[in-house]
Scaffold this motif. Structure first.
Motif, PDB file in Angstrom:
ATOM      1  N   GLY A 262       0.824  -1.207   0.000  1.00  0.00           N
ATOM      2  CA  GLY A 262       0.000   0.000   0.000  1.00  0.00           C
ATOM      3  C   GLY A 262       0.857   1.254   0.000  1.00  0.00           C
ATOM      4  N   SER A 263       1.926   1.257   0.842  1.00  0.00           N
ATOM      5  CA  SER A 263       2.811   2.427   0.866  1.00  0.00           C
ATOM      6  C   SER A 263       3.526   2.594  -0.466  1.00  0.00           C
ATOM      7  CB  SER A 263       3.823   2.274   2.007  1.00  0.00           C
ATOM      8  OG  SER A 263       4.644   1.117   1.794  1.00  0.00           O
ATOM      9  N   LYS A 264       3.973   1.475  -1.015  1.00  0.00           N
ATOM     10  CA  LYS A 264       4.633   1.547  -2.317  1.00  0.00           C
ATOM     11  C   LYS A 264       3.665   2.066  -3.385  1.00  0.00           C
ATOM     12  CE  LYS A 264       8.620  -0.223  -1.090  1.00  0.00           C
ATOM     13  NZ  LYS A 264       9.868   0.582  -1.135  1.00  0.00           N
ATOM     14  N   ASP A 265       2.433   1.681  -3.245  1.00  0.00           N
ATOM     15  CA  ASP A 265       1.446   2.145  -4.228  1.00  0.00           C
ATOM     16  C   ASP A 265       1.228   3.644  -4.105  1.00  0.00           C
ATOM     17  OD1 ASP A 265      -0.677   1.452  -6.263  1.00  0.00           O
ATOM     18  OD2 ASP A 265      -1.930   2.364  -4.698  1.00  0.00           O
ATOM     19  N   GLU A 266       1.205   4.149  -2.840  1.00  0.00           N
ATOM     20  CA  GLU A 266       1.057   5.595  -2.659  1.00  0.00           C
ATOM     21  C   GLU A 266       2.243   6.333  -3.264  1.00  0.00           C
ATOM     22  OE1 GLU A 266       0.559   6.165   1.466  1.00  0.00           O
ATOM     23  OE2 GLU A 266      -1.498   5.344   1.543  1.00  0.00           O
ATOM     24  N   GLU A 267       3.467   5.789  -3.005  1.00  0.00           N
ATOM     25  CA  GLU A 267       4.651   6.413  -3.593  1.00  0.00           C
ATOM     26  C   GLU A 267       4.576   6.388  -5.123  1.00  0.00           C
ATOM     27  OE1 GLU A 267       7.998   4.395  -2.067  1.00  0.00           O
ATOM     28  OE2 GLU A 267       7.737   5.088   0.014  1.00  0.00           O
ATOM     29  N   TYR A 268       4.096   5.246  -5.622  1.00  0.00           N
ATOM     30  CA  TYR A 268       3.982   5.127  -7.086  1.00  0.00           C
ATOM     31  C   TYR A 268       2.979   6.138  -7.632  1.00  0.00           C
ATOM     32  CZ  TYR A 268       2.423   3.310 -11.552  1.00  0.00           C
ATOM     33  OH  TYR A 268       2.057   3.197 -12.865  1.00  0.00           O
ATOM     34  N   GLN A 269       1.855   6.299  -6.919  1.00  0.00           N
ATOM     35  CA  GLN A 269       0.852   7.250  -7.384  1.00  0.00           C
ATOM     36  C   GLN A 269       1.398   8.669  -7.368  1.00  0.00           C
ATOM     37  OE1 GLN A 269      -1.983   6.595  -8.736  1.00  0.00           O
ATOM     38  NE2 GLN A 269      -1.944   4.366  -8.362  1.00  0.00           N
ATOM     39  N   ALA A 270       2.168   9.008  -6.288  1.00  0.00           N
ATOM     40  CA  ALA A 270       2.747  10.355  -6.212  1.00  0.00           C
ATOM     41  C   ALA A 270       3.759  10.570  -7.333  1.00  0.00           C
ATOM     42  CB  ALA A 270       3.409  10.554  -4.840  1.00  0.00           C
ATOM     43  N   ALA A 271       4.629   9.548  -7.530  1.00  0.00           N
ATOM     44  CA  ALA A 271       5.625   9.668  -8.605  1.00  0.00           C
ATOM     45  C   ALA A 271       4.945   9.754  -9.967  1.00  0.00           C
ATOM     46  CB  ALA A 271       6.580   8.471  -8.554  1.00  0.00           C
ATOM     47  N   ASN A 272       3.899   8.981 -10.117  1.00  0.00           N
ATOM     48  CA  ASN A 272       3.176   9.006 -11.396  1.00  0.00           C
ATOM     49  C   ASN A 272       2.526  10.367 -11.623  1.00  0.00           C
ATOM     50  OD1 ASN A 272       2.057   8.108 -13.765  1.00  0.00           O
ATOM     51  ND2 ASN A 272       0.282   7.185 -12.776  1.00  0.00           N
ATOM     52  N   LYS A 273       1.990  10.950 -10.528  1.00  0.00           N
ATOM     53  CA  LYS A 273       1.386  12.272 -10.645  1.00  0.00           C
ATOM     54  C   LYS A 273       2.429  13.304 -11.038  1.00  0.00           C
ATOM     55  CE  LYS A 273      -1.368  15.581  -8.026  1.00  0.00           C
ATOM     56  NZ  LYS A 273      -2.016  15.879  -6.717  1.00  0.00           N
ATOM     57  N   GLU A 274       3.608  13.228 -10.366  1.00  0.00           N
ATOM     58  CA  GLU A 274       4.684  14.161 -10.693  1.00  0.00           C
ATOM     59  C   GLU A 274       5.138  13.970 -12.137  1.00  0.00           C
ATOM     60  OE1 GLU A 274       9.114  15.413  -8.963  1.00  0.00           O
ATOM     61  OE2 GLU A 274       7.916  13.814  -8.024  1.00  0.00           O
ATOM     62  N   ARG A 276       3.352  12.872 -14.604  1.00  0.00           N
ATOM     63  CA  ARG A 276       2.340  13.422 -15.507  1.00  0.00           C
ATOM     64  C   ARG A 276       2.432  14.949 -15.554  1.00  0.00           C
ATOM     65  NH1 ARG A 276      -1.290   9.960 -17.416  1.00  0.00           N
ATOM     66  NH2 ARG A 276      -1.425   7.871 -16.470  1.00  0.00           N
ATOM     67  N   GLU A 277       2.722  15.583 -14.389  1.00  0.00           N
ATOM     68  CA  GLU A 277       2.884  17.035 -14.386  1.00  0.00           C
ATOM     69  C   GLU A 277       4.064  17.446 -15.252  1.00  0.00           C
ATOM     70  OE1 GLU A 277       3.243  18.090 -10.324  1.00  0.00           O
ATOM     71  OE2 GLU A 277       1.087  17.817  -9.857  1.00  0.00           O
ATOM     72  N   VAL A 278       5.171  16.680 -15.118  1.00  0.00           N
ATOM     73  CA  VAL A 278       6.342  16.975 -15.954  1.00  0.00           C
ATOM     74  C   VAL A 278       5.995  16.822 -17.428  1.00  0.00           C
ATOM     75  CG1 VAL A 278       8.668  16.187 -16.553  1.00  0.00           C
ATOM     76  CG2 VAL A 278       8.006  16.396 -14.152  1.00  0.00           C
ATOM     77  N   LEU A 279       5.233  15.766 -17.728  1.00  0.00           N
ATOM     78  CA  LEU A 279       4.829  15.564 -19.127  1.00  0.00           C
ATOM     79  C   LEU A 279       3.962  16.716 -19.622  1.00  0.00           C
ATOM     80  CD1 LEU A 279       3.976  11.743 -19.289  1.00  0.00           C
ATOM     81  CD2 LEU A 279       5.961  12.905 -20.266  1.00  0.00           C
ATOM     82  N   LEU A 284       3.594  21.629 -22.772  1.00  0.00           N
ATOM     83  CA  LEU A 284       3.378  23.072 -22.866  1.00  0.00           C
ATOM     84  C   LEU A 284       4.605  23.768 -23.451  1.00  0.00           C
ATOM     85  CD1 LEU A 284       1.575  25.504 -22.255  1.00  0.00           C
ATOM     86  CD2 LEU A 284       2.552  25.551 -19.946  1.00  0.00           C
ATOM     87  N   LEU A 285       5.807  23.363 -22.988  1.00  0.00           N
ATOM     88  CA  LEU A 285       7.039  23.942 -23.525  1.00  0.00           C
ATOM     89  C   LEU A 285       7.198  23.611 -25.006  1.00  0.00           C
ATOM     90  CD1 LEU A 285       9.488  23.221 -20.555  1.00  0.00           C
ATOM     91  CD2 LEU A 285       8.499  25.429 -21.202  1.00  0.00           C
TER      92      LEU A 285
END
Length: 354
Positions: A262-274, A276-279, A284-285
């Motif tokens: 579960g913790s790894k999944d939360e980390e994965y979701q946060a990393a995935n969100k970041e 996606r933001e970078v993407l 945009l750039l």
């Protein structure tokens, strides 16, 4: 005989056939019930019928021809031809006597035969005779062939009878052999049944002995199994406790794994969100870059077009200046030539005056 005579003969036969047909309507029943038919047939017709009935009665008493009978018959025929009651008499549908039926049939056949003979020419008659001879000859040949075929059929029947007799004897012999074979088979079946019965009794006895021995072995094995169960009962209880403890350990490990997952999944979701933001920022750039690049290319294109325009304008001015200088030089040369020509003309004019 010419055609006129033939026509007369046919007319006589037609009249005779008509008279016989009319007389066929006057049956015995009509004569017997003539008085009752007075209203339908009329008085004249009934009177003629009564006279004819009386004449018939008188002629029945003698075998000689009777003039009265002939006279009555002719009068009745003449009346039937012209009387309007004749169709009514015909509608009675009385069955004519066999004699009158035979007479009308005879006259009809005679009329057809006479017409055929009288209307047939010599050539047709000769052709018919020839055809008759041919038919007769074919009939004779057919009769002879029939006799020959009947003889052949008799011979074939005799031969078939012989063959049938032989086949019957063969069938009787085979039937006897079959009966003998059946009797022999019955005896062999009886012997086989007796031997099978003895063998079955022996097999049953052997089976009972073997079953007793096997039952003893089974009882011993069951006793051994019960003893072994008692011996291993405590070990089984210990193993069950160990299994329970290990199962609890496995469940705790699974729970820890689920929590870690579960913790790894939360980390994965946060990393995935970041990620996606970078993407999104990168996209945009990329769009800004493409817009800037498009603006740059558009600016360079405008500058290139402006430089091209200035170059073309300078070239046009150079060409204009060059053309002006050429025109001015040509004009000066023209003026000098004209001045020289004028001067020359003046000199020539002065010479002419002298």
């Amino acid at each position: 005989m010419n055609s006129l005579e033939a026509s007369r003969v046919l007319a006589v036969l037609d009249e005779s056939l008509e008279d016989a047909t009319l007389l066929s309507y006057v049956t015995t029943d009509v004569l017997d019930t003539a008085e009752q038919l007075r209203e339908m047939l009329g008085a004249d017709m009934v009177s003629a019928l009564l006279r004819h009935r009386s004449a018939l009665g008188q002629s029945a008493k003698t075998t000689l021809p009777s003039d009265t009978m002939n006279q009555s018959t002719w009068e009745l025929v003449r009346l039937l031809k012209k009387s309007p009651a004749t169709p009514k008499l015909k509608k009675l549908q009385m069955e004519p006597s066999p004699g009158m039926t035979q007479v009308t049939s005879y006259f009809s056949k005679l009329r057809r035969f006479a017409q055929k003979r009288l209307t047939t020419t010599v050539e047709e008659d000769s052709s018919n005779r020839q055809y008759y001879e041919e038919v007769k000859e074919r009939e004779e040949r057919a009769v002879s062939e029939k006799i020959q075929l009947e003889q052949k059929l008799k011979l074939q029947r005799v031969e078939l009878h012989k063959q049938a007799t032989q086949m019957q004897s063969t069938a009787d012999r085979l039937r006897a052999q079959l009966h003998e074979l059946g009797e022999r088979t019955k005896k062999e079946m009886a012997n086989i049944g007796a031997s099978a019965k003895s063998v079955r009794a022996e097999d049953f006895s052997v089976f009972d002995e073997e079953r007793g021995e096997l039952q003893k072995e089974l009882d011993a094995a069951n006793a051994t199994l019960a003893r072994m169960r008692e011996e291993h009962k405590e070990a089984e209880a210990g193993l069950y406790k160990s299994k329970k403890r290990e199962q609890q350990d496995v469940e705790s490990v699974i729970n820890e794994y689920d929590a870690d997952l579960g913790s790894k999944d939360e980390e994965y979701q946060a990393a995935n969100k970041e990620y996606r933001e970078v993407l999104d920022r990168l996209e945009l750039l990329r769009k800004e870059y493409h817009e800037m690049h498009a603006d740059r290319m558009e600016h360079e294109e405008r500058e290139r077009q402006e430089a091209q325009r200035r170059l073309e304008e300078g070239l046009r001015r150079v060409r204009i200046n060059r053309a002006a200088r050429v025109i001015q030089g040509g004009w000066k040369a023209l003026k000098a030539r004209r001045a020289a020509e004028a001067k020359k003309a003046k000199k020539e004019a002065a010479k002419k005056k002298k």
